[in-house]
Design a protein around this motif. Structure first.
Motif, PDB file in Angstrom:
ATOM      1  N   ASP A   1     -27.204  25.756   7.538  1.00  0.00           N
ATOM      2  CA  ASP A   1     -27.289  24.602   6.633  1.00  0.00           C
ATOM      3  C   ASP A   1     -26.076  23.689   6.806  1.00  0.00           C
ATOM      4  O   ASP A   1     -26.194  22.465   6.802  1.00  0.00           O
ATOM      5  N   ARG A   2     -24.905  24.320   6.948  1.00  0.00           N
ATOM      6  CA  ARG A   2     -23.663  23.566   7.103  1.00  0.00           C
ATOM      7  C   ARG A   2     -23.696  22.711   8.360  1.00  0.00           C
ATOM      8  O   ARG A   2     -23.307  21.542   8.354  1.00  0.00           O
TER       9      ARG A   2
ATOM     10  N   LYS B   1     -23.561  17.303  10.762  1.00  0.00           N
ATOM     11  CA  LYS B   1     -24.099  16.376  11.775  1.00  0.00           C
ATOM     12  C   LYS B   1     -24.559  15.069  11.108  1.00  0.00           C
ATOM     13  O   LYS B   1     -24.220  13.968  11.551  1.00  0.00           O
ATOM     14  N   ASP B   2     -25.319  15.198  10.006  1.00  0.00           N
ATOM     15  CA  ASP B   2     -25.837  14.013   9.305  1.00  0.00           C
ATOM     16  C   ASP B   2     -24.701  13.158   8.740  1.00  0.00           C
ATOM     17  O   ASP B   2     -24.700  11.927   8.875  1.00  0.00           O
ATOM     18  N   ILE B   3     -23.728  13.825   8.095  1.00  0.00           N
ATOM     19  CA  ILE B   3     -22.641  13.077   7.445  1.00  0.00           C
ATOM     20  C   ILE B   3     -21.736  12.425   8.485  1.00  0.00           C
ATOM     21  O   ILE B   3     -21.253  11.303   8.293  1.00  0.00           O
ATOM     22  N   THR B   4     -21.525  13.101   9.603  1.00  0.00           N
ATOM     23  CA  THR B   4     -20.713  12.501  10.674  1.00  0.00           C
ATOM     24  C   THR B   4     -21.364  11.212  11.168  1.00  0.00           C
ATOM     25  O   THR B   4     -20.686  10.186  11.364  1.00  0.00           O
TER      26      THR B   4
ATOM     27  N   HIS C   1     -21.388  15.930   0.951  1.00  0.00           N
ATOM     28  CA  HIS C   1     -21.166  17.302   0.505  1.00  0.00           C
ATOM     29  C   HIS C   1     -19.695  17.662   0.691  1.00  0.00           C
ATOM     30  O   HIS C   1     -19.159  17.599   1.803  1.00  0.00           O
ATOM     31  N   LYS C   2     -19.047  18.067  -0.402  1.00  0.00           N
ATOM     32  CA  LYS C   2     -17.610  18.347  -0.352  1.00  0.00           C
ATOM     33  C   LYS C   2     -17.268  19.468   0.621  1.00  0.00           C
ATOM     34  O   LYS C   2     -16.185  19.502   1.212  1.00  0.00           O
ATOM     35  N   GLY C   3     -18.233  20.379   0.808  1.00  0.00           N
ATOM     36  CA  GLY C   3     -17.971  21.534   1.652  1.00  0.00           C
ATOM     37  C   GLY C   3     -17.805  21.243   3.124  1.00  0.00           C
ATOM     38  O   GLY C   3     -17.297  22.078   3.867  1.00  0.00           O
ATOM     39  N   VAL C   4     -18.242  20.061   3.586  1.00  0.00           N
ATOM     40  CA  VAL C   4     -18.175  19.793   5.026  1.00  0.00           C
ATOM     41  C   VAL C   4     -17.291  18.595   5.374  1.00  0.00           C
ATOM     42  O   VAL C   4     -17.188  18.231   6.546  1.00  0.00           O
ATOM     43  N   ILE C   5     -16.619  17.993   4.385  1.00  0.00           N
ATOM     44  CA  ILE C   5     -15.843  16.781   4.703  1.00  0.00           C
ATOM     45  C   ILE C   5     -14.667  17.080   5.637  1.00  0.00           C
ATOM     46  O   ILE C   5     -14.256  16.218   6.414  1.00  0.00           O
ATOM     47  N   GLY C   6     -14.141  18.304   5.602  1.00  0.00           N
ATOM     48  CA  GLY C   6     -13.064  18.661   6.531  1.00  0.00           C
ATOM     49  C   GLY C   6     -13.557  18.696   7.966  1.00  0.00           C
ATOM     50  O   GLY C   6     -12.882  18.216   8.893  1.00  0.00           O
ATOM     51  N   ILE C   7     -14.763  19.245   8.164  1.00  0.00           N
ATOM     52  CA  ILE C   7     -15.362  19.292   9.504  1.00  0.00           C
ATOM     53  C   ILE C   7     -15.661  17.873   9.980  1.00  0.00           C
ATOM     54  O   ILE C   7     -15.411  17.521  11.133  1.00  0.00           O
ATOM     55  N   VAL C   8     -16.188  17.046   9.074  1.00  0.00           N
ATOM     56  CA  VAL C   8     -16.514  15.654   9.435  1.00  0.00           C
ATOM     57  C   VAL C   8     -15.234  14.907   9.834  1.00  0.00           C
ATOM     58  O   VAL C   8     -15.224  14.145  10.808  1.00  0.00           O
ATOM     59  N   ALA C   9     -14.144  15.155   9.097  1.00  0.00           N
ATOM     60  CA  ALA C   9     -12.861  14.512   9.440  1.00  0.00           C
ATOM     61  C   ALA C   9     -12.437  14.902  10.858  1.00  0.00           C
ATOM     62  O   ALA C   9     -11.947  14.064  11.628  1.00  0.00           O
ATOM     63  N   SER C  10     -12.638  16.162  11.216  1.00  0.00           N
ATOM     64  CA  SER C  10     -12.312  16.616  12.582  1.00  0.00           C
ATOM     65  C   SER C  10     -13.193  15.922  13.610  1.00  0.00           C
ATOM     66  O   SER C  10     -12.727  15.516  14.679  1.00  0.00           O
TER      67      SER C  10
END
Length: 562
Positions: free
Chosen positions: A320-321, A326-329, A355-364
């Motif tokens: 799910d993550r 992918k979508d938020i990026t 989603h707050k849970g993936v903003i760190g990954i999106v930042a990367s």
């Protein structure tokens, strides 16, 4: 990409070390570039020993922390082991709680809800402790800035022991003990431990008091190695020892929770890169998508069937993550283009629905695209929360300090941080952050860098060299996989794009008539045209092994070519 070649040590030094260690000059040069200049230092590097670990009592407040825990056990107090919801925090909670539970039953764990409570020590967590009769909270991977929260707990007669590795503020919380090697008044010899590493030093100190040896603690090192890899702390000094032995545990006798994850992947032996990209994201996914307690449950489980059920659940969180990030990026990249912000010094984006849970990954991900300091914001309660990521050589934590008048709170490291602010401060912060970064960053840091250790000829690459380089592992910050450069190489004519959309590059390279050697360049498929039109080119690469149909052969893992 800019290529930077590391300075070559003095030839006399290379010759002396080569002679002393009976190794090739190329290997001696690589060691000198890593600060290893004597036989003893090389021995510690290649043959780490658990006896190389520092005495835990050297850490400020360690004796106080041990005494308070012993007092709690003698008085039959309830102990709450509290930690952050990421890999470092959940592994630390699993480590300390399972160690204490071996000899004392009144121990429970608490991971704050990422969405309801946010990062670090929360007032809700302290209320939970009061409501359930806990008189001692041991906080791991957080707490060194929790001045208000620790005071709140003290009013309720709840003591705090803090085990953290983040930079403290000007003032420290009024805790019983604060174990943090980054404290200005702490003289512990190594200050790059992760949160789980500090937790390990605490159980090491407790074990010494109980007459146990370091060998009794080896089963916990799979947790420590995973946290070190996931938290991107340097794999030098004490971290190298902990990772070296932790990887042995992961490959020979991992805890049941890790075994349940490893059983789902088809790989016989894992290295630290596998831990970072296979095990860590799954542990992280629990806190990102649901709740970090799911990860703690998996890491402490002793029944393989139950662990496999937990692992299956976490695997779904991870799936799910991946879809979400992918979508938020894609949305974030579109926002940068629509705002015409492609040429700024920073990327700062926001959507209240992200989603707050993936903003760190999106930042990367955004940092990979634009290669500049990046913040991704979303709505969190009545505030905005963000994850920050930086580029090599730039301290994003210091940049955030320069914008602290806009922030509610922030914390983190040189390359990764988290923060909250009021929504009305968002535009002010965005302008101020751009100004601070533009005035302080060296423009060359905005171009990705490949650091080349040594220039060599392709005919110097041998199975023996590969065997020696494998002994340089575990690799990570402070001891990266050696990168080489070779000039005027040629493709034998069979070069082609491979993979989906031919985005990867597969070559067979030769140099001055040398025997061809295979090469793979991930995400370099677009360069096939240059290779076809240019007879010779230079390559930056690492040495790798390719296993195909049971046969293992040397190959070059290309990082760039020009």
């Amino acid at each position: 990409m800019r290529w930077t070649i590391k300075p070559k040590p003095e030839q006399l030094q290379i010759d002396q070390l080569s002679k002393e260690l009976k190794v090739d000059r190329l290997v001696a040069q690589l060691l000198l570039q890593r600060g290893i200049s004597t036989y003893e230092e090389a021995k510690k590097f290649f043959r780490p020993q658990l006896t190389d670990l520092h005495d835990p009592s050297l850490m400020k407040d360690m004796d106080i922390a041990v005494s308070r825990i012993e007092k709690a056990i003698e008085a039959d107090e309830n102990i709450l082991v509290y930690g952050d919801y990421d890999v470092d925090g959940t592994t630390a909670v699993a480590l300390l709680s399972s160690y204490l539970l071996e000899s004392y039953p009144n121990v429970a764990t608490y991971i704050p809800d990422r969405y309801g409570e946010g990062y670090g020590v929360s007032l809700q967590g302290i209320d939970f402790a009061e409501d359930n009769g806990f008189s001692l909270i041991i906080a791991l991977d957080c707490g060194v800035k929790a001045i208000e929260q620790v005071s709140y707990a003290k009013e309720k007669n709840i003591d705090f022991i803090i085990c953290d590795h983040h930079r403290p503020g000007e003032n420290l919380p009024d805790a019983v003990a604060i174990l943090d090697p980054k404290r200005a008044d702490c003289e512990y010899p190594y200050d790059e431990l992760c949160g789980c590493g500090v937790g390990f030093k605490l159980i090491q100190a407790l074990a010494l008091k109980r007459g146990q040896t370091i060998n009794d603690l080896i089963p916990y090192l799979d947790l420590v190695a995973t946290a070190i890899g996931a938290d991107i702390v340097p794999i030098t000094g004490e971290n190298r020892v902990l990772t070296y032995f932790g990887m042995q545990v992961i490959n020979a006798n991992p805890r049941i929770g890790f075994k349940a994850i490893i059983n789902q992947i088809q790989k016989k032996e894992l290295n630290i890169t596998d831990v970072v990209f296979i095990i860590a994201p799954r542990i992280n996914a629990a806190g990102r998508m649901k709740h970090g307690q799911h990860a703690v449950n998996l890491l402490r489980e002793t029944n393989i069937e139950q662990a496999e059920a937990f692992a299956k659940e976490i695997e779904q969180f991870n799936t799910d993550r991946r879809g979400l990030d992918k979508d938020i990026t894609e949305q974030a990249l579109l926002q940068i283009k629509e705002n015409k912000e492609e040429d700024r010094f920073t990327s700062v984006v926001y959507d209240e629905k992200w989603h707050k849970g993936v903003i760190g990954i999106v930042a990367s991900r955004l940092t990979e695209t634009y290669y500049r300091p990046t913040l991704v914001f979303t709505k969190s309660g009545d505030k905005l929360a963000a994850s920050a990521r930086s580029v090599k050589g730039f301290d994003v934590y210091n940049a955030l300090q320069g914008c602290s008048n806009c922030l509610e709170q922030f914390g983190g490291h040189k390359y990764a941080a988290g923060l909250t602010l009021l929504e009305e401060q968002y535009e002010n912060f965005k302008k101020q952050f751009e100004k601070v970064v533009s005035e302080s960053i060296d423009p060359k840091l905005l171009t990705p860098e490949i650091t080349v250790d040594i220039q060599l000829e392709l005919n110097q690459i041998t199975p023996k060299l590969m065997r020696i380089l494998k002994q340089f592992a575990p690799f990570g910050p402070g001891n990266m996989t050696p990168t080489f450069m070779a000039e005027n190489v040629q493709d034998t004519g069979y070069g082609k794009g491979v993979g989906e959309d031919e985005k990867h590059l597969k070559l067979a390279l030769t140099q001055k008539g040398s025997k061809p050697i295979g090469a793979i360049g991930f995400n370099l498929g677009e360069k096939i045209g240059q290779i076809k039109t240019n007879n010779r080119f230079d390559i930056a690469f690492a040495l790798d092994e390719n296993e195909w149909q049971g046969k293992v052969s040397l190959q070059l893992k290309l990082k760039d070519l020009k």
